[in-house]
Design a protein around this motif. Structure first.
Motif, short mmCIF file in Angstrom:
data_model
loop_
_atom_site.label_atom_id
_atom_site.label_comp_id
_atom_site.label_asym_id
_atom_site.label_seq_id
_atom_site.Cartn_x
_atom_site.Cartn_y
_atom_site.Cartn_z
N HIS A 592 28.98 -45.22 4.00
CA HIS A 592 29.00 -46.24 4.85
C HIS A 592 27.51 -46.49 4.28
CE1 HIS A 592 29.15 -50.44 6.56
NE2 HIS A 592 27.95 -49.30 7.57
N ALA A 593 27.09 -44.80 5.31
CA ALA A 593 25.00 -45.28 4.97
C ALA A 593 24.86 -45.47 4.06
CB ALA A 593 25.12 -44.15 6.65
N VAL A 594 25.31 -44.75 3.42
CA VAL A 594 24.29 -43.91 2.13
C VAL A 594 24.37 -45.49 1.23
CG1 VAL A 594 24.53 -42.71 -0.66
CG2 VAL A 594 24.31 -41.37 1.62
N GLN A 595 25.35 -46.04 1.17
CA GLN A 595 25.70 -47.53 0.53
C GLN A 595 24.74 -48.68 0.92
OE1 GLN A 595 30.13 -47.79 0.79
NE2 GLN A 595 30.04 -47.45 -1.35
N SER A 596 24.72 -48.95 2.19
CA SER A 596 24.46 -50.00 3.05
C SER A 596 23.27 -49.67 2.76
CB SER A 596 24.35 -49.65 4.33
OG SER A 596 24.41 -48.35 4.94
N LEU A 616 24.71 -37.60 -0.25
CA LEU A 616 25.50 -37.88 1.03
C LEU A 616 26.43 -36.17 1.72
CD1 LEU A 616 28.42 -39.16 1.50
CD2 LEU A 616 29.52 -38.31 -0.55
N VAL A 617 26.09 -35.53 1.43
CA VAL A 617 25.90 -33.98 1.99
C VAL A 617 25.43 -33.89 3.14
CG1 VAL A 617 25.78 -32.12 1.84
CG2 VAL A 617 27.41 -33.14 0.03
N ARG A 618 23.54 -33.61 2.29
CA ARG A 618 22.67 -34.46 3.58
C ARG A 618 23.17 -35.08 4.58
NH1 ARG A 618 18.25 -31.41 2.95
NH2 ARG A 618 18.20 -30.24 0.86
N LYS A 619 23.46 -36.14 4.37
CA LYS A 619 23.62 -37.19 5.31
C LYS A 619 24.88 -36.59 6.45
CE LYS A 619 21.77 -41.83 5.78
NZ LYS A 619 20.31 -41.72 6.43
N ALA A 620 25.77 -36.36 5.91
CA ALA A 620 27.15 -36.07 6.55
C ALA A 620 26.55 -34.54 7.34
CB ALA A 620 27.90 -35.46 5.81
N TYR A 641 25.91 -27.42 5.96
CA TYR A 641 26.24 -28.17 4.26
C TYR A 641 26.73 -27.95 3.63
CZ TYR A 641 21.77 -30.43 5.53
OH TYR A 641 20.43 -31.37 6.56
N GLN A 642 27.00 -26.18 3.44
CA GLN A 642 28.45 -26.21 3.00
C GLN A 642 29.44 -26.34 2.94
OE1 GLN A 642 28.48 -23.85 -0.07
NE2 GLN A 642 30.51 -23.98 -0.63
N LEU A 672 13.20 -43.60 -4.55
CA LEU A 672 11.77 -42.36 -3.95
C LEU A 672 11.90 -42.68 -2.38
CD1 LEU A 672 8.69 -41.82 -3.66
CD2 LEU A 672 7.68 -44.61 -3.88
N THR A 673 12.95 -42.77 -1.69
CA THR A 673 12.69 -43.04 0.16
C THR A 673 13.67 -42.25 0.17
OG1 THR A 673 12.85 -45.48 -0.12
CG2 THR A 673 13.82 -44.25 2.15
N GLU A 674 14.89 -41.70 -1.28
CA GLU A 674 15.74 -40.49 -0.64
C GLU A 674 14.70 -38.95 -0.97
OE1 GLU A 674 18.86 -40.74 -3.28
OE2 GLU A 674 19.27 -42.84 -3.01
N GLN A 675 13.78 -39.51 -2.03
CA GLN A 675 13.13 -38.12 -2.08
C GLN A 675 12.06 -37.71 -1.33
OE1 GLN A 675 11.30 -38.94 -5.88
NE2 GLN A 675 12.64 -38.91 -6.99
N GLN A 676 12.02 -38.79 -0.69
CA GLN A 676 10.79 -38.48 0.68
C GLN A 676 12.25 -38.01 1.51
OE1 GLN A 676 8.77 -42.28 2.06
NE2 GLN A 676 7.21 -41.43 -0.27
N TRP A 677 12.75 -38.60 2.06
CA TRP A 677 13.84 -37.71 3.24
C TRP A 677 14.53 -36.30 2.72
CZ3 TRP A 677 18.85 -36.25 4.24
CH2 TRP A 677 19.08 -36.65 5.11
#
Length: 829
Positions: A592-596, A616-620, A641-642, A672-677
């Motif tokens: 939900h976080a990634v999609q929103s 998605l894995v990093r967000k989780a 992460y694994q 670009l936002t994801e790359q910076q994150w």
């Protein structure tokens, strides 16, 4: 639906088909073995088990195996292929076949004959404990230091003999409280009494024969055993000793808090092996460390281990008020590790223990979750509790002994691992919360400068080892806990059918969730026809559930009660199944976080529905860190992460997540936002396993992988269910951040906790809260603890209180707003 014979085997607890009450006669005389059968339901509504329908006929999983990474040798000890097939037995079902005698008189006196034949005698237990402890050199030095002048601690020659004698009397008085005086006769008598009592208010107490066989094999090693159970009820103290007594295993010495040091009752506890310790070691009036008490406690534990006695330690320190496993308090465990380091014993065998109740004898902890102070135990409260228990039934109990493992092997494996020092919560989370904040990355130089000695004499390594060991034990004990019928029903009513549902629909979902639990290699603490088991659970949940008779098909309509105490109680029992689905729930909220985020950024076209697996894995992983005080999603030896990656792979295997076609993936690149994150995350957080081959293209494969969410109705419903599981936690944390916006400090932590809790209760009473259970006091404490760890608050100690004030990082309103946005991104409103 024909469910009379399921993969769980022969019914051990039978229920009347026309009543919520269980049939005692059938319960007591049913088979103790669990068999197999091949029937399957005519209607299968599960979202994830279509690919695993063959599991309907499989045997129940065998839980509690020790870690193959940290203790590979122990994993092969005490275990063989026949262990899982030994099945379950009901410990409190005793008849003449459990004694040497037969006939009418043996049937009438079977309880007396059974306890009389148990192997328990005075020679099994520790001897001369008090004198051995007082004569120990460490205690002698502590006595001299205590008797010396404060200006010259350790001045042996000038110490007043009268002062030394006074301190010795003080030490002996402390030991009178600390040292247990075990009575074999009282153990037998208590065994008989507990057989009577447990049969009156429990339907059964199930244990796995194979697990008991492993414990028996461990006792033959002539080494001390440490039992470390989860702590859910006061009955835990007696339950473990009773089970071991029934199987001719020596009773352990039980570490109990001094809040139970009540006249008459305390004498009984000491005679059964209990010894009392302070809940806080340093309870001196001036707040200084009590070195004498510490020395006595250390040497007492060391002496018990030297005499090869068994110990029972509750790592959580207190009963869980939330239904989840609490954080570890490893004080006594550190003493055991130090005793091994000092060669007081050649080795120690560690046995985590999972305990599950249909309903705890305390019923609930609503009073404390509503913020009221805990009532002190008294003899009168204990007597009232016993009479109350005799008037009620508390369903079934399940106790699981995990596989014993060698503490020495664990220590050696940790000392050989080139593991870097762990990141703090602030280092792990701030890059995700405040990606534009300068100088917040952790580079390799910083990581290398942290203490990383693998020498057992190194204090940083010792602390890290004990912390990881405690986490390892609690994770194993929690994973061993069986899921009970009340846990599933409460979970379904809160997070699947909060507005109510027909009984038939509830039964269908109950059956589906039961199979979901088994598919994830967690065990169940019940068996039988789903209709009857659900009615049994509803009966035990009592006033928390409302039942009305609808005119349509004359069917019952089941709704959860909406009062705050009832919702709190349902949440307590629902948390008993949370550990089964927690990893998938984290992935669902991260989806939900990634999609929103992509929706807010205005991503359109075919690529808008594609999700980077790595993102998605990093967000989780960031959500795992945020909720790290609520539960543990992985062992310390696992890379978080694994673990998140494996959870994503599981959802792909279920068909909930779909791997995008190669043509679609080529058109997508990270924003670009994801790359910076990603660049803000420190390198040690890479989810590549330490065991991964350097030449492997494992990481590359994941960076190139994009996913889509299945639009199937049942898959969407399952994702919604998973997201609701974490709804109360995320609402509590987001509400706590909103409350921080009006923070006016400095303020004492206790006062701030009360104000925050009152704020959450007010939201619930005004029907502003989506989840009433978000207002529990345990959520409040954990939220504030996380805020301190990620640097929202600075804390300073003043006497016995902690003073909180906003840190310079979160003093700007915009940074607090970013924290709120980070948490709310995971919430489905």
């Amino acid at each position: 639906m024909d469910e009379t014979a399921l993969s769980l085997g022969t019914i051990d607890v039978s229920y009347l088909s026309t009543s919520a009450e269980c049939s005692i006669s059938r319960c007591k005389h049913s088979s103790e073995e669990w068999g197999e059968c091949n029937s399957r339901p005519t209607l299968f509504r599960s979202a994830t088990l279509k690919w695993k329908e063959t599991l309907l006929s499989r045997k129940r999983p065998f839980v509690g195996r020790c870690c193959y990474v940290c203790t590979p040798q122990s994993r092969d000890n005490f275990f063989n292929a026949s262990i899982p097939s030994l099945g379950l037995r009901n410990v409190i079902y005793i008849n003449e076949t459990h004694t040497r005698y037969r006939g009418w008189l043996a049937r009438r006196l079977c309880y007396v004959l059974f306890v009389q034949e148990r192997d328990v005698h005075k020679g099994m237990f520790a001897k001369n404990l008090t004198e051995n402890v007082l004569n120990n050199s460490r205690v002698q030095k502590a006595i001299v230091d205590e008797a010396s002048e404060p200006s010259a601690p350790g001045s042996f020659a000038q110490t007043d003999p009268k002062a030394i004698n006074k301190v010795k009397k003080k030490a002996r008085k402390i030991l009178q409280e600390m040292v247990a005086n075990v009575s074999p006769a009282l153990i037998r008598l208590t065994g008989w009494v507990l057989l009577k009592l447990f049969n009156s208010f429990f339907w059964n107490i199930q244990i796995h024969r194979g697990q008991i066989e492993m414990v028996k094999a461990a006792t033959e090693m002539n080494l001390p055993l440490i039992f470390l159970p989860v702590h859910k009820s006061h009955i835990d103290y007696l339950l473990l000793t009773f089970i071991l007594f029934c199987h001719n295993i020596k009773a352990p010495y039980i570490a109990a808090g001094n809040n139970l040091n009540i006249p008459i009752f305390s004498t009984l506890i000491r005679k059964l092996g209990g010894f009392f310790i302070r809940r806080k070691l340093d309870q001196s009036p001036d707040g200084r460390k009590d070195f004498l008490y510490r020395a006595l406690l250390y040497v007492h534990i060391e002496e018990l281990l030297r005499q090869q006695q068994f110990l029972e330690i509750f790592l959580e320190g207190t009963r869980s008020r939330s239904g989840k496993t609490s954080g570890a308090r490893a004080g006594l465990l550190s003493v055991v590790v130090d005793a091994l380091f000092s060669n007081a014993t050649p080795d120690v065998l560690i046995i985590p223990v999972g305990i599950s109740y249909d309903r705890i004898i305390e019923g609930h902890y609503n009073s404390e979750q509503l913020g009221k102070p805990k009532k002190n135990e008294s003899l009168w409260s204990i007597a009232r509790g016993v009479f109350r228990m005799l008037r009620k039934n508390y369903g079934c109990v399940r106790v699981d002994f995990a596989q014993p493992f060698s503490l020495k092997e664990y220590v050696n494996s940790q000392s050989q691992k080139p593991v870097p020092a762990p990141l703090s919560l602030e280092q792990a989370l701030l890059p995700a919360i405040l990606p534009s904040r300068p100088n917040d990355t952790v580079d390799e130089g910083t990581e290398a400068s942290l203490p990383n000695s693998r020498d057992i004499t190194s204090e940083p390594f010792r602390r890290e080892l004990i912390s990881n060991l405690a986490e390892h034990i609690l994770f194993t004990a929690n994973k061993s806990c069986a899921v009970m019928s009340t846990h599933i029903v409460a979970c379904l009513l809160l997070y699947r059918h909060r507005q109510g549902t027909d009984l038939s629909r509830l039964v269908e979902d109950f059956f589906s969730m039961k199979e979901e639990v088994l598919a994830r290699d967690f065990d169940l603490g019940f068996s039988g026809n789903s209709d009857d088991v659900v009615m049994h659970a509803i009966h035990l949940l009592g006033n928390c559930v409302n039942i009305t008779n609808t005119s349509r098909n004359n069917e019952f309509f089941i709704t959860p009660s909406t009062t705050i105490p009832a919702v709190f109680e349902l949440n307590f029992y629902s948390n008993g199944v949370l550990h089964v689905f927690i990893r998938e729930a984290i992935i669902a909220c991260s989806l939900h976080a990634v999609q929103s985020r992509r929706y807010r950024n205005g991503t359109n076209g075919a690529s808008s529905s594609l999700i980077s697996q790595e993102h998605l894995v990093r967000k989780a992983a960031s959500l795992c860190y945020l909720l790290s005080n609520e539960f543990t999603v992985s062992l310390p030896c696992q890379v978080i992460y694994q673990v998140c990656h494996e959870s994503v792979e599981r959802l792909i295997q279920y068909g909930i997540l779909l791997v995008a076609e190669q043509d679609d993936q080529e058109d997508v690149s990270p924003s670009l936002t994801e790359q910076q994150w990603d660049k803000k995350l420190p390198e040690p957080l890479s989810w590549r396993s330490d065991e991964e081959d350097e030449d492997s293209d494992f990481g590359e494969e994941q960076r190139d992988c994009y996913l889509k969410v299945s639009q199937s109705q049942e898959h969407q419903q399952y994702i919604t269910f998973l997201q609701r599981l974490l709804g109360p936690l995320l609402e509590a944390y987001s509400s706590a951040v909103i409350f921080v916006h009006n923070f006016s400090g400095p303020v004492s932590e206790s006062e701030y906790l009360q104000k925050l809790h009152r704020h959450l209760i007010n939201r619930t009473e005004k029907n502003v809260a989506v989840y009433a259970e978000s207002a529990t006091y345990s959520h409040v404490k954990n939220a504030v603890k996380v805020f301190k760890e990620i640097g929202v608050f600075n804390q300073t100690k003043q006497r016995r209180d902690t003073i909180l004030e906003l840190s310079t990082t979160f003093l700007p309103q915009r940074n607090r707003q970013k924290l709120l946005e980070f948490i709310m991104s995971f919430m489905v409103l």
